[in-house]
Scaffold this motif. Structure first.
Motif, PDB file in Angstrom:
ATOM      1  N   ASP A 574      45.235  38.665  23.455  1.00 25.81           N
ATOM      2  CA  ASP A 574      44.542  39.595  23.035  1.00 25.81           C
ATOM      3  C   ASP A 574      43.294  40.001  24.198  1.00 25.81           C
ATOM      4  O   ASP A 574      42.317  39.790  23.867  1.00 25.81           O
ATOM      5  N   SER A 575      43.783  40.684  25.141  1.00 22.31           N
ATOM      6  CA  SER A 575      43.119  40.804  26.367  1.00 22.31           C
ATOM      7  C   SER A 575      43.465  42.415  26.751  1.00 22.31           C
ATOM      8  O   SER A 575      44.672  42.747  26.924  1.00 22.31           O
ATOM      9  N   ASN A 576      42.374  42.850  27.678  1.00 25.41           N
ATOM     10  CA  ASN A 576      42.627  43.872  28.741  1.00 25.41           C
ATOM     11  C   ASN A 576      41.788  43.372  29.612  1.00 25.41           C
ATOM     12  O   ASN A 576      40.876  42.644  29.800  1.00 25.41           O
ATOM     13  N   GLY A 577      42.244  43.776  30.888  1.00 23.05           N
ATOM     14  CA  GLY A 577      41.486  43.586  32.178  1.00 23.05           C
ATOM     15  C   GLY A 577      42.027  43.627  33.393  1.00 23.05           C
ATOM     16  O   GLY A 577      43.098  44.472  33.604  1.00 23.05           O
ATOM     17  N   TYR A 578      41.816  42.619  34.434  1.00 24.19           N
ATOM     18  CA  TYR A 578      42.456  42.525  35.780  1.00 24.19           C
ATOM     19  C   TYR A 578      42.309  41.439  36.325  1.00 24.19           C
ATOM     20  O   TYR A 578      41.944  40.464  35.675  1.00 24.19           O
ATOM     21  N   GLY A 579      43.032  41.295  37.677  1.00 27.69           N
ATOM     22  CA  GLY A 579      42.930  39.821  38.399  1.00 27.69           C
ATOM     23  C   GLY A 579      42.287  40.133  39.453  1.00 27.69           C
ATOM     24  O   GLY A 579      42.634  40.997  40.369  1.00 27.69           O
ATOM     25  N   LEU A 580      41.569  38.896  40.085  1.00 28.47           N
ATOM     26  CA  LEU A 580      41.339  38.820  41.596  1.00 28.47           C
ATOM     27  C   LEU A 580      41.999  37.379  42.236  1.00 28.47           C
ATOM     28  O   LEU A 580      41.999  36.553  41.634  1.00 28.47           O
ATOM     29  N   ALA A 581      42.278  37.827  43.385  1.00 31.51           N
ATOM     30  CA  ALA A 581      42.526  36.529  44.028  1.00 31.51           C
ATOM     31  C   ALA A 581      42.442  36.434  45.539  1.00 31.51           C
ATOM     32  O   ALA A 581      42.321  37.503  46.153  1.00 31.51           O
ATOM     33  N   SER A 582      42.099  35.338  45.893  1.00 32.98           N
ATOM     34  CA  SER A 582      41.541  35.122  47.383  1.00 32.98           C
ATOM     35  C   SER A 582      42.232  33.965  48.100  1.00 32.98           C
ATOM     36  O   SER A 582      42.408  32.892  47.331  1.00 32.98           O
ATOM     37  N   PHE A 583      42.749  34.129  49.084  1.00 31.81           N
ATOM     38  CA  PHE A 583      43.675  33.282  49.829  1.00 31.81           C
ATOM     39  C   PHE A 583      42.884  32.764  51.039  1.00 31.81           C
ATOM     40  O   PHE A 583      42.759  33.699  51.998  1.00 31.81           O
ATOM     41  N   SER A 584      42.683  31.587  51.074  1.00 28.58           N
ATOM     42  CA  SER A 584      42.136  30.958  52.622  1.00 28.58           C
ATOM     43  C   SER A 584      43.072  29.989  53.141  1.00 28.58           C
ATOM     44  O   SER A 584      44.222  29.861  52.493  1.00 28.58           O
ATOM     45  N   LEU A 585      42.694  29.420  54.278  1.00 26.18           N
ATOM     46  CA  LEU A 585      43.961  28.367  54.839  1.00 26.18           C
ATOM     47  C   LEU A 585      43.806  27.110  53.841  1.00 26.18           C
ATOM     48  O   LEU A 585      45.032  26.774  53.871  1.00 26.18           O
ATOM     49  N   GLN A 586      42.862  27.017  53.112  1.00 25.61           N
ATOM     50  CA  GLN A 586      42.985  25.781  52.232  1.00 25.61           C
ATOM     51  C   GLN A 586      43.325  25.840  50.842  1.00 25.61           C
ATOM     52  O   GLN A 586      44.013  25.117  50.398  1.00 25.61           O
ATOM     53  N   GLN A 587      43.201  27.156  50.195  1.00 29.60           N
ATOM     54  CA  GLN A 587      43.333  27.341  48.850  1.00 29.60           C
ATOM     55  C   GLN A 587      43.581  28.802  48.472  1.00 29.60           C
ATOM     56  O   GLN A 587      43.149  29.686  49.286  1.00 29.60           O
ATOM     57  N   CYS A 588      44.133  29.098  47.448  1.00 27.15           N
ATOM     58  CA  CYS A 588      44.249  30.343  46.764  1.00 27.15           C
ATOM     59  C   CYS A 588      43.363  30.084  45.400  1.00 27.15           C
ATOM     60  O   CYS A 588      43.607  29.188  44.627  1.00 27.15           O
ATOM     61  N   SER A 589      42.294  31.027  45.253  1.00 21.24           N
ATOM     62  CA  SER A 589      41.543  31.036  44.200  1.00 21.24           C
ATOM     63  C   SER A 589      41.801  32.327  43.279  1.00 21.24           C
ATOM     64  O   SER A 589      41.850  33.509  43.953  1.00 21.24           O
TER      65      SER A 589
END
Length: 646
Positions: A574-589
């Motif tokens: 039950d949602s509206n919105g968006y996503g944010l992603a950050s990729f570094s050498l160590q991890q994806c957030s």
């Protein structure tokens, strides 16, 4: 005009639109031209598909009087345009609805640029900002936003305004570098009244032509003029305009850029499959005119699947509409068999066709009274990719040397299924919510996962849209096996403004005669409504039914998880919105941002944030498995995750 002539006229124009570095801009170039007709730019500006040395820049120049429009494009290192590094004269053709694009080359990697379009007849566009990709050897973090499903009449676009507001307040090295749009940029139909639980927030202006449904209230685009009208209406929204002016967009499409639940050039309104080649070509033409993408204008076969490199990641965009098979389970078969949902076994049989059970497909379906002929007995296995695109995707994945691989996937690959067999004494089969997504094509899903496994493709992250919910989880090798190992990860983003999944499911449940199914979707405890559907999807049907009837959290926890959805770890239906992603050498957030319902106009900051689900995904090597961590929440979590908060 034939499609061949359209293509030729575009290629002739493209020869005048390549922008190269020139001498500093001379103001007298424009001032010397008499301003006989003032030009406006009502849809703003946009950029798309940046590489480490180029970008596509776009606008639409609208004259007061009909006729081609001569423009000068300027590209600058700063927003005051005192350091112009490129300029070129462009022609906005009346035959292209005055849209114009320029492929700007010779730029520096990882650099912000500003741009504007100036009409020689008078008038100037707003100023846009874009960014080129970092070089392939860059180790700087990659920050992107991903979004999907923005329906103009069903809600305001305050999610875009919130995204801009939040991004403007971040340090420069944490700001969004580009937006990945996963489809349903526009919706080809409107109704302007409530139908099937949909909300109606803004009236959509009538199409120039349009087709009206014989029953119901929906009207849909049917001509090139209609599809152009769609984009011009959507791009009149100031929040969307500001987002396109701030970031480069990288776009694929889903179904509504053409027609609901489409495949190839076929529409499926009212469960009737109808060939509509001209309509598909018109939809393609309008998409090309209004979406800046590095694709060739061939409306006979507009190929939009492509790949781009952005620093440490390779981005692969697929087209899961133009080459897919017909729906595996034919229309009307579920009703003929007397079934309430689509059993997973029936999907397997129809999806695999003549190859089912090692080539021993049943002549009769094992449902109903057992006398219904198998409609897929002689068919080839179904496909979402199509043969050529599938091979392209495999080749690209296999040859990529990027630290991360990101799949721009318009349809969620996570399982969205009901474990109805867990309900005692009902004799129900585990079933899929829909066969329109990857859940309807399990054979090709397994084939892809087996390829990732056998070829040790390494860290692949799918970012997907379409389903109007926030969800996350691992993609396991075989979704028919609850203990199957994970090989990739999928983050599914909800709609910017489209009606949430929960609304549709509740409309279906409350329109039937099954209190059990209603309990699986929503219940009322202590005078408050509770969205049990999130629990159904993650913990199972029996868990949700038990909770709805007892309110006993320990019992519902004990009865889970949903064995039909291996890998699914989170859903906010039950949602509206968006996503944010950050990729570094160590991890994806990843942050899945849920806003308040977009039913009211927002102020200058955009829609308020309701909660954020935070995930972290450590980088994994080819001989390791993904270890998804989360969700952890900012703000009050949705049910049932709020049970763990005091």
């Amino acid at each position: 005009m034939s499609m061949t002539l359209r293509r030729r006229s575009f290629l002739q124009l493209a020869g005048t639109c390549l922008v190269t570095a020139t001498a500093p801009f001379s103001a007298t170039l424009i001032a010397a031209v008499p301003s006989t007709t003032r030009i406006s730019f009502p849809q703003g500006v946009a950029s798309g598909d940046p590489t480490d040395s180029s970008v596509i820049l776009w606008t639409r120049a609208e004259p007061l009087q009909a006729g081609n429009v001569e423009l000068v494009l300027q590209v600058s290192l700063n927003d005051d345009f005192e350091s112009v590094v490129a300029e070129q004269t462009l022609i906005a053709l009346q035959t292209e609805d005055y849209t114009v694009r320029a492929h700007v080359k010779g730029l520096n990697a990882g650099q912000h640029y500003f741009y504007r379009f100036v009409a020689k007849a008078g008038g100037e566009s707003r100023r846009g900002r874009t960014m080129t990709a970092p070089s392939a050897d860059s180790e700087q973090p990659v920050n992107l936003a991903f979004a999907s499903c923005q329906n103009f009449e069903l809600g305001y676009f305050g999610a875009w305004r919130r995204m801009v507001t939040e991004d403007s307040a971040r340090p420069a090295d944490e700001q969004i570098q580009f937006v990945l749009h996963l489809g349903d940029f526009v919706y080809e139909r409107y109704q302007n009244q409530v139908v099937e639980g949909d909300r109606v927030i803004r009236d959509f202006p009538a199409y120039p032509d349009g087709s009206k449904a014989e029953t119901g209230s929906r009207t849909w685009a049917r001509t090139l003029a209609d599809y152009r009208h769609l984009y011009k209406t959507y791009l009149s929204d100031p929040d969307l305009q500001d987002a396109r002016a701030r970031w480069p967009f990288i776009c694929t499409w889903d179904d509504h850029e053409f027609t609901n639940n489409s495949f190839q050039h076929f529409s499926t309104y009212d469960d009737v499959i109808k060939p509509e080649l001209q309509r598909k070509q018109d939809a393609n033409k309008a998409w090309f005119e209004f979406i800046p993408a590095h694709v060739e204008d061939d409306t006979d076969n507009l190929q939009i699947y492509r790949d781009l490199r952005w620093g440490m990641l390779d981005l692969f965009l697929t087209d899961l509409r133009s080459y897919r098979s017909a729906p595996p389970v034919p229309s009307g078969l579920i009703e003929e068999l007397g079934l309430a949902a689509i059993p997973l076994e029936l999907i397997d049989i129809c999806d695999a066709g003549r190859n089912y059970n090692g080539g021993q497909a049943p002549e009769l379906l094992p449902f109903g009274d057992g006398t219904t002929a198998n409609p897929a007995l002689a068919r080839e296995p179904a496909s979402l990719f199509g043969t050529t695109q599938k091979q392209w995707f495999r080749d690209k994945l296999g040859s990529s040397d990027a630290h991360w691989k990101v799949w721009g996937n318009s349809l969620p690959a996570l399982p969205m299924r009901l474990d109805l067999s867990s309900i005692p004494l009902q004799g129900l089969d585990d079933s899929a919510l829909s066969q329109d997504s990857w859940s309807g094509f399990p054979g090709e899903y397994r084939e892809l996962m087996q390829f990732l496994e056998s070829e040790q493709i390494g860290p692949l992250v799918s970012l997907s849209g379409d389903h109007h919910c926030q969800s996350a989880g691992t993609l396991v090798l075989d979704q028919s096996e609850p203990d199957s190992p994970p090989v990739a990860v999928d983050f599914n983003v909800t709609g910017i403004s489209s009606t949430p999944m929960h609304t549709y499911v509740w409309h279906s449940a409350s329109g039937g005669s099954s209190p059990t199914f209603m309990d699986m979707v929503k219940c009322e405890l202590e005078g408050k409504p509770v969205n049990t559907f999130n629990m159904t999807m993650t913990q199972g049907s029996l868990a949700a039914i038990a909770y709805a009837n007892s309110g006993w959290e320990t019992l519902s926890d004990w009865l889970g998880p949903n064995h039909a959805n291996p890998g699914l770890s989170y859903i906010d239906s039950d949602s509206n919105g968006y996503g944010l992603a950050s990729f570094s050498l160590q991890q994806c957030s990843v942050q899945l941002v849920t806003i308040v319902p977009p039913t009211q106009p927002t102020g200058p900051d955009g829609s308020a944030i309701q909660h954020v689900a935070n995930f972290s995904l450590p980088h994994w090597s080819k001989n390791q498995r993904p270890q998804l961590q989360g969700p952890e929440f900012s703000g009050k979590p949705p049910f049932p995750w709020d049970k763990n908060q005091s």
